[in-house]
Enzyme design. Structure first.
Site: not given
Lengths: 392, 383, 392, 383
Positions: C126-127, C129, C244, C377-379
């Site tokens: 997967q590209g 980020s 996902e 992220s969890n944030e």
């Protein structure tokens, strides 16, 4: 570097203990140990006893009753009082209005108010918070309009602690509505017997009456009751708030409470065992103890730094407030756990004084939620550290 | 597997919610609380009218033939409204013991409960007991004409106002044995029984009981004397499931109230719900609530398990989890409300106090984690 | 309402278990139990075994290998694989690029890519980020310039998981630099053997090679590799990200790990006792178990809701991600605690396979910090709930 | 009471910091780590030159006559730089045992340590031991010409490269008794002693030892045989205080690194340090760090307490607290760095790994909380 007290400091500590043993009634000490709230008369009697000994207002200027103690001696004094436990001196008099008048008041104000404040002849309360301006003091709306030699005050203060006992209130009021925010705020002393003042009690979630609303309906206040200059009230309030933090961590109180919890847990039966036999309970208690020990050292670091810096406000004070309140709240939960299901039993009429701690366990837990809210909530303290210490 | 409600379940849920929404405002609640019995007599009658007091009883006995799920729906609505009535004491615990342990004559009383004319209280705790369901020290000894009971009970929910009391007493075995417990159904006015009634820290009513040579007949025993322990343990587990549901209702109300406050309360010129640190804490409250909701479901669905050890492990897990959630949501709700949350007149504090007491009832979060750890945990299969 | 599985569901579960017992090598199962990372060949072999059974891509359209299972059956399948434990099917193929191509790709793309993706003949990565655009995908800077029937791609992708094994990469690229943010982004399929692609491994803190940087230096890509329409890549990515989440809570894995930890703690000596004798350890383990049990029910609620709603994305998925990662991280800490000081011993050459769990305990703890960082992220998940669920 | 440093203390602190700042960049560190001994030989020589290797030894023995506070300053600087050298093993533990238990001839070795020509390692852990300081299963029995030692040790820090090893072995008493432990000072090449050297999970070096009929003379025993337990326990407490200081150094560096990242890393168009939720977490990291700093001070100031039980309680409290703080700060630093924090090349991960291992060394946070709870806690006075 050394953590041990010097012989002179130890001798001072023994002096304090000796005085506590003589001056504080044993029955009151026992009731405070069980979480009782001292009565108005008890607070007054205790502060007068301290004042007679010359210890009611130790950090005031010597001329007005101060002791010129070192920061360490101040710390020892506070810690011993909290550990005993003894009632605190009235913070509104001793830590708030007194230092402000001593620093910024006129000579006439000093002579008139300081001795009576030290001896608790006048009981003071604090008129800062307003509905809609809890932690956001700069947005306050109570106005004081100058009319010749008087101010006319209109407005609404709230969360006013122990105002029901008070003779005087020191207020932040807006004297200039044309400038905004912190500017235009003044620091005014108001006699609680003035015409136009209405007091409304606010009961807290534990059912106790600690706080109040104070309404000002065209209250006339002599202009001589203005402290310092008009428009500089915000500066005086900041000065006061920076000094309010002394002992705010309440490490001594918490040490006393740890011992009390251990003692109660060792004697409270839960079926065939006592609460202290429970491994998990013991571990949660020592976990809080290690946090408390760290806080004690942190507080000593702050005290020692104050000793060196001559008492400037330390941003670590916010840390003391945050952790101090968390530890006290954690201890109040452990005490509730010692009580267990039986703590649900409210027993104001309970004659068996040995069980007063149990009747007080839940109300104390409820009431102590305030520790992370009042006096600048822990969220505000975190904002302060983020900005002032971390530069975020 | 299916989480949707049946039509009948939805009817029960809606009937309860409607009744409480209409007639349980905070003034009405204060009025009910101030009565001698500490709850709304007219609400009790209304529940009876709607059939709610017979939810878990067999249809042949005047009930709706429901089970733990139906009780869960009622109790969740009770939690939302902070309802004061002795549903747990009378219907879940008292009715549960009559159903499970009673003979035909005793079970016939269920119809009177369902009709709203009989209230019960079950004395599950003693002044020195550990909180374990079968830790019973009160003793019943045989006399020529039946039984004589001596002992003391404490914190008997609604024990002061109930018409009849169910008193577990030991007729044999050691103090915490399941065997050797007899369940006595006594009239509240029985000679030798004294009651001291008081409000608990959450504003509900409870009583301490002293039994001083109280006499009972064999006909007053539910089931065979000495065989009451299993039913008692089971009914306490059902009480736990009901309390979990009540807690979820209370937490939902508290979470919604807090969210609303965050959206409306202004500080520094904006709604405080704009502050990300508070947002993330509101999210954590929401996550805790949804997890607790799942756990209350788990409790309701596990309490029918006929294997006592498996059932108990599930209920321990649920009660521990819910107690922890209640503590978290209660504390955060007060904190996020700031000064307002500390005031007695504002509803948040009432929810907070009730949630605190739910945690302490039938064993706290710590008691249940400890019990679950001793019994080996939930996941016990081999790899 | 009922939590029990139906007889048909139970029969399906037994079928899955039977297949696992037959198709997965016992040695691999044992290694996975001890925290080993499966090798490339093992992942491929396992996915082909599943594909041969018709279970590699169960939620794809039936035409392309899907099974038309109910949401409950999907859940049972995932849960059994995780609990066994078996290797996961490759998420880049199965959960990401496959569903996107099936939904938005051309018929030619479907025929060309889907069967090979299902059988892991092509390994996808997967590209998304980029450096400086971790959770903030909209600010990405990799460009694809259209030149006739080709795109020329320049840019820099990072955190590309298992790219070292990959044959193909699906990328978000900026095809229109004149519009801003989410607009102007397209979804492009790129052969990893193309000229101009450079792979740089990034070792993670546990020393393992899972992630990579992928650099594109004027890579030429046939225009036919564009999925769907130019400029709609952001929509396809959102579609992908919303899918996902299936199984993201990894409840089955955590249940297996709880059992493994209990087993290891019961056999690992610590002086005269075993680790499981420690009351506090046991209590911390059951505390996580109760949280896990709640998460399992929450996941079932989400699954059941998906069953009813026909698979629409549920905002509770963010909750599953948050709690799922916290529980896994908590379990990795407990496993480390079972090892204690001896977990400091790194032993890649260790021949004693019975101690592999110990050698893997610290690396797993280190590596699993990623669970609250990668994949949003969890944030970010908390921001999503604050906005989408709470309306803050 | 006084927290300010003396001139001499400040000199030690500055000398250490300067040396490490100049010569301990991340490339240099990687080079040191890759050597057979796993640390910088030239750094060791430089420490010797600055007198740092003799900090806690008596001046008459070539040391600086310092105490735990001076060791704290050195170890804190080591923690900041993640220094690899065997200061803890050789100076604190090895030197500590020579100082406390050695005879005159053995204490004369301290001068060689201070000069940087002798390294030591102390074998404190065995494959099955509990981690309690005196849990020693390795046995030494009398032979006609001295002693024969059999047993196994594990995770001996720098045990592979040290010139000499100190091996606690049991000559009497039960497995965890303080009495009955002899401390043998052995040459690393002693026949019958095999060493297996490896890197630990934080990139430092340790070794497993097997002792198979290793022979030793009476002259190789530190102090009277059988009386070594008290010195061993005390020196391990000193090791704990040193580790606490090292942890504070590492946490400080990690906290500063994270704060810097929050101020520079941009996302959604602003520095991520502008997000209040992250600010509050950065504040909590800071609070945890300052509390840990206080606790490391407490450890250093308590380790001189000659009352073993009081000393041990203080060190348990300190190690538990620091371990918890290290866990918190390590995890938060990685989380707030996002993907970057997960990469091996970035320094945060190295600090995180070292802090994790410090928690596990000489007893984890949980071990120490458990021990402290058993011993009755810190506040023991009556009300």
């Amino acid at each position: 570097m050394q953590l041990q007290f010097t012989p002179a400091e130890l001798a001072f500590r023994d002096q304090v203990r000796e005085f506590l043993g003589q001056a504080l009634p044993a029955a009151l000490r026992a009731r405070l140990t069980d979480g009782a709230i001292p009565a108005r008369e008890e607070i007054i009697a205790w502060q007068r006893a301290l004042n007679a000994r010359g210890w009611a207002v130790p950090h005031w200027p010597v001329q007005w009753g101060g002791t010129n103690w070192s920061a360490i001696e101040h710390h020892i004094f506070q810690d011993e009082l909290q550990q005993w436990p003894a009632p605190a001196t009235l913070p509104f008099n001793v830590d708030m209005v007194g230092p402000v008048i001593a620093a910024f008041g006129s000579e006439a104000q000093k002579r008139r108010f300081l001795p009576r404040a030290a001896n608790l002849d006048d009981w003071w309360c604090q008129g800062f918070s307003e509905p809609g301006a809890g932690s956001d003091l700069a947005s306050l709306r109570t106005t004081a309009t100058r009319l010749g030699d008087r101010y006319r005050v209109r407005g609404h203060k709230t969360w006013t602690t122990l105002a029901q006992h008070a003779d005087w209130i020191f207020c932040l009021v807006r004297t200039d509505p044309t400038v905004k925010k912190q500017q235009g705020i003044s620091f005014l002393l108001i006699d609680m017997r003035s015409k136009g003042i209405t007091l409304r009690p606010i009961l807290t979630i534990d059912g106790s009456h600690e706080i109040n609303e104070v309404l000002f309906d065209d209250v006339e206040v002599p202009a001589e009751n203005l402290v310092g200059e008009e428009g500089r009230g915000w500066d005086y309030a900041k000065y006061l708030l920076s000094r309010e933090r002394t002992g705010i961590a309440r490490v001594g109180s918490s040490k006393q409470l740890v011992r009390r919890i251990r003692q109660l847990a060792a004697s409270t039966r839960r079926g065939p065992r006592v609460v202290l036999d429970d491994v998990s309970f013991r571990e949660r208690l020592v976990l809080l103890e290690t946090e408390l020990k760290a806080l004690e050292i942190t507080q000593l670091r702050v005290v020692a730094a104050a000793q060196r810096s001559g008492g400037r406000a330390d941003p670590l004070a916010s840390l003391l407030k945050i952790r101090g309140s968390e530890i006290q709240q954690g201890l109040s939960e452990l005490l509730l756990e010692v009580g267990g299901a039986r703590a649900a039993r409210s027993a104001p009429e309970e004659s068996d004084s040995a069980m007063q701690w149990l009747a007080r366990a839940a109300p104390r837990y409820f009431n102590w939620r305030k520790l992370s809210i009042y006096g600048g909530s822990n969220e505000i303290q975190r904002n302060i550290i983020a900005k002032a210490v971390l530069g975020l | 597997m299916d989480f949707s409600l049946s039509d009948e379940q939805r009817q029960i849920q809606e009937a309860t919610q409607r009744l409480l929404a209409d007639r349980y405002g905070s003034e009405a609640r204060a009025r009910y609380a101030a009565t001698p019995e500490g709850y709304g007599r007219e609400m009790w009658a209304a529940y009876a009218e709607q059939g709610l007091l017979g939810v878990p009883f067999a249809e042949s006995l005047g009930g709706l033939g429901g089970g733990p799920l139906e009780v869960m729906l009622v109790m969740e609505a009770f939690g939302r409204a902070l309802a004061l009535e002795p549903y747990l004491a009378t219907v879940v615990l008292g009715g549960g013991l009559l159903s499970r342990a009673g003979n035909e004559a005793q079970r016939a009383l269920l119809a009177r409960i369902a009709a709203g004319v009989l209230t019960l209280a079950v004395a599950t705790l003693e002044p020195d007991s550990s909180g374990a369901p079968c830790d019973v020290g009160t003793r019943a000894r045989r006399s020529e004409r039946g039984w004589v009971i001596d002992g003391a009970k404490t914190l008997v929910a609604h024990g002061g106002g109930a018409d009849r009391l169910i008193i577990p007493a030991r007729v044999g075995g050691e103090r915490t044995d399941t065997d050797g417990i007899a369940l006595f159904l006594l009239d509240a006015q029985a000679p030798g029984l004294s009651r001291h009634d008081y409000a608990t820290q959450d504003g509900l009513r409870a009583a301490d009981l002293v039994l001083n040579g109280v006499r009972a007949d064999d006909a007053d025993v539910l089931g065979p004397a000495g065989a009451g322990g299993a039913a008692l343990a089971r009914v306490i587990d059902e009480g736990i499931a009901a309390l979990c549901a009540e807690a979820v209702g209370a937490m939902s109300a508290l979470q919604e109230m807090t969210l609303e406050y965050l959206k409306t309360r202004q500080q520094f010129g904006v709604a405080i719900g704009q502050f990300q640190a508070l947002q993330h804490r509101a999210v954590e409250m929401f996550v805790v609530l949804e997890q607790a909701r799942s756990m209350a479901l788990y409790a309701a669905l596990s309490v029918s398990d006929d294997r006592p050890a498996e059932r108990r492990r599930a209920l321990c897990a649920a009660k521990a989890h819910i107690g922890r959630a209640a503590r978290h949501i209660g504390q955060e709700a007060i904190q996020l409300h700031g000064g307002l949350g500390m005031t007695l007149d504002y509803a948040a504090g009432r929810y907070f106090r009730r949630l605190t007491m739910i945690d302490l009832t039938f064993g706290s979060q710590h008691d249940h984690i400890s019990e679950l750890a001793k019994s080996g945990g939930l996941e016990q299969g081999s790899v």
